[in-house]
Design a protein around this motif. Structure first.
Motif, PDB file in Angstrom:
ATOM      1  N   ASP A   1      -8.507  10.357  -2.295  1.00 49.81           N
ATOM      2  CA  ASP A   1      -7.293   9.710  -2.780  1.00 49.81           C
ATOM      3  C   ASP A   1      -6.155  10.667  -2.425  1.00 49.81           C
ATOM      4  O   ASP A   1      -5.980  11.701  -3.050  1.00 49.81           O
ATOM      5  CB  ASP A   1      -7.433   9.505  -4.295  1.00 49.81           C
TER       6      ASP A   1
ATOM      7  N   THR B   1       6.754   9.993   2.516  1.00 48.33           N
ATOM      8  CA  THR B   1       7.464  10.065   3.798  1.00 48.33           C
ATOM      9  C   THR B   1       8.046  11.476   3.973  1.00 48.33           C
ATOM     10  O   THR B   1       7.967  12.075   5.037  1.00 48.33           O
ATOM     11  CB  THR B   1       8.619   9.037   3.815  1.00 48.33           C
TER      12      THR B   1
ATOM     13  N   ASP C   1       7.975  11.679  -8.639  1.00 50.86           N
ATOM     14  CA  ASP C   1       6.826  11.119  -9.346  1.00 50.86           C
ATOM     15  C   ASP C   1       6.545  11.907 -10.618  1.00 50.86           C
ATOM     16  O   ASP C   1       6.731  13.124 -10.668  1.00 50.86           O
ATOM     17  CB  ASP C   1       5.570  11.180  -8.463  1.00 50.86           C
TER      18      ASP C   1
ATOM     19  N   ARG D   1       7.393   1.113  -0.369  1.00 51.26           N
ATOM     20  CA  ARG D   1       8.377   1.703  -1.247  1.00 51.26           C
ATOM     21  C   ARG D   1       9.683   0.939  -1.180  1.00 51.26           C
ATOM     22  O   ARG D   1      10.235   0.749  -0.115  1.00 51.26           O
ATOM     23  CB  ARG D   1       8.602   3.111  -0.720  1.00 51.26           C
TER      24      ARG D   1
HETATM   25  C1  6R9 Z   1       2.385   8.057   2.002  1.00 55.93           C
HETATM   26  C2  6R9 Z   1       3.322   7.154   1.324  1.00 55.93           C
HETATM   27  C3  6R9 Z   1       5.540   7.673  -1.454  1.00 55.93           C
HETATM   28  C4  6R9 Z   1       5.277   7.290  -2.895  1.00 55.93           C
HETATM   29  C5  6R9 Z   1       4.996   8.484  -3.764  1.00 55.93           C
HETATM   30  C6  6R9 Z   1       4.132   7.875  -4.859  1.00 55.93           C
HETATM   31  C7  6R9 Z   1       3.308   6.848  -4.120  1.00 55.93           C
HETATM   32  C8  6R9 Z   1       1.609   7.652  -2.420  1.00 55.93           C
HETATM   33  C9  6R9 Z   1      -0.129   8.015  -3.686  1.00 55.93           C
HETATM   34  C10 6R9 Z   1       0.937   7.590  -4.507  1.00 55.93           C
HETATM   35  C11 6R9 Z   1      -0.396   7.811  -6.371  1.00 55.93           C
HETATM   36  C12 6R9 Z   1      -1.394   8.306  -4.309  1.00 55.93           C
HETATM   37  N1  6R9 Z   1       2.002   7.362  -3.678  1.00 55.93           N
HETATM   38  N2  6R9 Z   1       0.322   8.034  -2.396  1.00 55.93           N
HETATM   39  N3  6R9 Z   1       0.800   7.493  -5.840  1.00 55.93           N
HETATM   40  N4  6R9 Z   1      -1.470   8.197  -5.659  1.00 55.93           N
HETATM   41  N5  6R9 Z   1      -2.475   8.688  -3.609  1.00 55.93           N
HETATM   42  O1  6R9 Z   1       2.904   6.235   0.641  1.00 55.93           O
HETATM   43  O2  6R9 Z   1       4.654   7.440   1.494  1.00 55.93           O
HETATM   44  O3  6R9 Z   1       5.952   5.263   1.458  1.00 55.93           O
HETATM   45  O4  6R9 Z   1       7.080   7.504   1.191  1.00 55.93           O
HETATM   46  O5  6R9 Z   1       5.679   6.520  -0.642  1.00 55.93           O
HETATM   47  O6  6R9 Z   1       4.092   6.490  -2.965  1.00 55.93           O
HETATM   48  O7  6R9 Z   1       4.931   7.246  -5.805  1.00 55.93           O
HETATM   49  O8  6R9 Z   1       6.183   9.065  -4.233  1.00 55.93           O
HETATM   50  P1  6R9 Z   1       5.902   6.647   0.927  1.00 55.93           P
END
Ligand code: 6R9
Length: 656
Positions: A416, A421, A507, A533
């Motif tokens: 996980d 970005t 986050d 997002r």
């Molecule tokens: C790679 C990507 C970033 C936001 C990030 C968070 C959420 C991404 C996650 C996750 C929980 C995970 N996020 N991966 N939350 N577990 N494994 O998604 O980039 O589109 O910039 O989004 O996505 O909230 O801050 P991006």
């Protein structure tokens, strides 16, 4: 921990059985801890070594690390020169031109195609030659608005080859969203296609580009690839056919030597405001982050088949379809379709057909497929799989178990991966051979990531375990974004100033009793729909452009499949009737038009009034509670200018 389960799942024994799997690079928690400690205490040594091991330099770097979070001037591998296209193509083509670089799994399952490193070198060189011939120079910005076809990957690499920045705009964005992004970056050239194909449907890609470019005076040239061969309008003197142009160019073009900190690309992402940000990544640090995580997080070994199901229009596609796998000389799968086309067995057929070893998708896809029934996944030969990844949002334990049991058959590592970005590559994630997992936890920081959980109010670091706060990083790492295109002040204000000396992720997170990290979701006004997002402000400003709308409030509501979905409360202008069903449809269309179909609200409530404080501040918290059916725990509503609106809203939502 309330949302997850606290059971530790050990690394599957098969991963350590040399007769079944290649030896993992990181074999134990102790080894991870030792490597992580070194990466934090001595980043010069750790990343200096890794950068020489994973990347090829035309001029060696002299300084590993410079600057940092304090002044927003982090820089890595100074004085070094390299070219990302050379690293992703040439060196592998020279070693073995027949190795497959890209497996293109087309929308129609019988139309797959393999592209070797040798062919990729030729195609990238020729397109780079076209860009040069059209006057594109190092430092110019090129927009890429393309379907998931091999030419999209070629487009990335052709830009990188001549030192032009690419700005990829996800092909699901509307003409207006495309226009804004092309204008913001002053793109001189657009790479696109006649049409797109997705899930059996046709997308009018070129027409959307034409619409967008009506207001983009910076664009001189459009190069159009033929995906379907449809008859699309071409503007003389501006639009050229991809194949006609590339066929005139030499099959080899020398890559431009780039400094480590020269920009590689920008990618627009949503923040708390209505205006998307062009997040800028530079060459060496970004490429190293992408390559290092493919190696360690996916435990990539030679001859593995790497399949990331994201779209190249998002950061996941940039790092884990294009740059990371290709930098390592891997075979990367480019999937043009959707998980349910022609049937919900598509992913599993793809894995069996191409003998995929690493598979990477979003929790929303897993939830959707789980709902459709186990029969779709049963009976496919998934024995090639070793590592199963998820990204984009937290994975709920039910989906995690389904992925682990039905897809991984309990014999694969589940990673996980938490990142953004802006982070360029994974920052919190398990490593397959080393870290026992907990369903719903992204587990532990990657190498070079000095993680901190901060008290959101005081900004004080919460040390030790069993703490909850906002997630931050204490030191610069190689693949972090360097700036927001054309607006460094905004970069500082969004990421570095909220908590001085830290990078702020936006986050919330907890560290549990075992030191495991649990991501709690955004603490700003960003919503996450199917891992996409979006900012509430962006959707609100799309709605407000409609002539009937006086005011609006958009919130993210929990959704079983997409994680969150969009609910919009809309106050109409005086004299406009609430009782028109067409109006709701029109408003949804409005958002599709201004942003794109993926941003369409699931529910629209036409209301008289919104809950506001006496000073006029919108109380989104109250709307969220009403939607969640928690109207009995609204807390103090006496600060509202008119507390009676709450009752009206509750009734409205109950009826909808
Ligand atoms: C790679 C990507 C970033 C936001 C990030 C968070 C959420 C991404 C996650 C996750 C929980 C995970 N996020 N991966 N939350 N577990 N494994 O998604 O980039 O589109 O910039 O989004 O996505 O909230 O801050 P991006």
């Amino acid at each position: 921990m309330s949302e997850g389960e606290n059971t530790l799942y050990p690394v599957p024994a098969r991963l350590h059985d040399a007769s079944q799997c290649p030896e993992p690079y990181v074999k134990s928690v102790e080894q991870y801890k030792e490597m992580h400690r070194e990466s934090i205490e001595n980043p010069e040594k750790f990343f200096g070594k890794l950068a020489n091991e994973l990347l090829t330099w035309s001029k060696p770097f002299t300084t590993v690390k410079h600057g940092g979070l304090e002044h927003g001037d982090a820089a890595w591998f100074l004085d070094g020169q390299l070219n990302a296209s050379y690293n992703c193509v040439d060196r592998h083509a020279f070693a073995d031109p027949n190795r497959v670089a890209i497996i293109y799994e087309a929308d129609e399952p019988n139309q797959s195609e393999n592209i070797t490193y040798g062919a990729l070198l030729r195609d990238v060189s020729q397109l780079a030659g076209v860009l040069r011939a059209r006057g594109i120079k190092k430092g110019d910005t090129v927009a890429i608005y393309m379907p998931m076809i091999p030419e999209a990957v070629i487009a990335f690499l052709a830009c990188a080859r001549i030192g032009a920045l690419h700005s990829v705009i996800f092909a699901g964005f509307s003409a207006e969203a495309l226009r804004d992004r092309v204008q913001d970056a002053g793109c001189r050239l657009v790479l696109t296609a006649d049409q797109g194909k997705r899930g059996g449907k046709t997308i009018e890609t070129k027409r959307i580009v034409d619409e967008a470019l009506k207001a983009c005076p910076s664009v001189e040239t459009v190069i159009v690839c033929q995906r379907t061969g449809a008859d699309v309008p071409m503007t003389p003197g501006r639009d050229y056919w991809w194949n006609e142009e590339t066929s005139k160019r030499m099959t080899y073009l020398t890559p431009e030597p780039m400094s480590s900190e020269d920009p590689l690309f920008l990618l627009y992402t949503s923040g708390s405001t209505g205006q998307p940000k062009g997040v800028l990544h530079t060459t060496a640090g970004y490429l190293l982050g992408a390559a290092a995580t493919v190696k360690y997080v996916f435990d990539y070994h030679p001859n593995d088949i790497f399949a990331c199901m994201a779209d190249v229009g998002w950061i996941t596609g940039h790092s884990y379809i294009v740059y990371g796998p290709l930098a390592l000389g891997a075979t990367t799968v480019l999937f043009e379709s959707i998980p349910t086309y022609p049937t919900p067995a598509r992913y599993w057929e793809l894995i069996a057909k191409h003998k995929v070893t690493q598979f990477y998708t979003a929790p929303t896809a897993i939830r959707a497929l789980r709902r459709l029934g186990d029969e779709w996944v049963e009976g496919h030969d998934l024995s090639s799989l070793r590592v199963l990844g998820t990204v984009g949002e937290p994975i709920n334990p039910e989906a995690w178990h389904w992925y682990n049991d039905k897809v991984g058959k309990g014999r694969c590592a589940i990673v996980d991966t938490y990142w953004q970005t802006e982070t360029g590559s994974h920052i919190v994630t398990p490593l397959p051979g080393a870290i026992p997992t907990k369903p719903g936890s992204a587990t532990v920081p990657f190498f070079g990531i000095d993680l901190a959980i901060l008290d959101p109010v005081t900004g004080k670091e919460l040390v030790g375990n069993d703490v909850t706060g906002v997630l931050a990083v204490k030191k610069a790492w190689p693949s972090m974004a360097r700036t927001v295109y054309g607006n460094h002040q905004r970069y500082l204000e969004t990421y570095l100033k909220p908590y001085h000396g830290f990078y702020f992720t936006g986050d919330g997170a907890s560290r549990d009793g075992d030191g495991y990290i649990w991501i709690r979701g955004r603490v700003d006004d960003v919503i996450n729909v199917s891992g996409h997002r979006l900012s509430t402000a962006e959707i609100e400003s799309a709605l407000i452009m409609h002539h009937s709308v006086a005011e609006t409030a958009v919130i993210g509501a929990p959704d079983d499949v997409t994680g969150q979905c969009i609910h919009a409360f809309v106050c109409l202008k005086p004299g406009i009737s609430q009782h028109s069903t067409d109006l709701t449809k029109e408003l949804i269309l409005q958002v599709r038009k201004v942003i794109g179909p993926f941003a369409a609200p699931k529910k629209i409530y036409l209301v008289e009034d919104l809950p506001k404080t006496r000073s006029g501040k919108l109380m989104r918290r109250i709307l969220r509670k009403i939607i969640a059916g928690e109207a009995d725990s609204l807390g103090d509503i006496s600060t509202l200018a008119d507390p009676s609106v709450v009752e009206v809203l509750i009734a409205k939502v109950a009826k909808a």
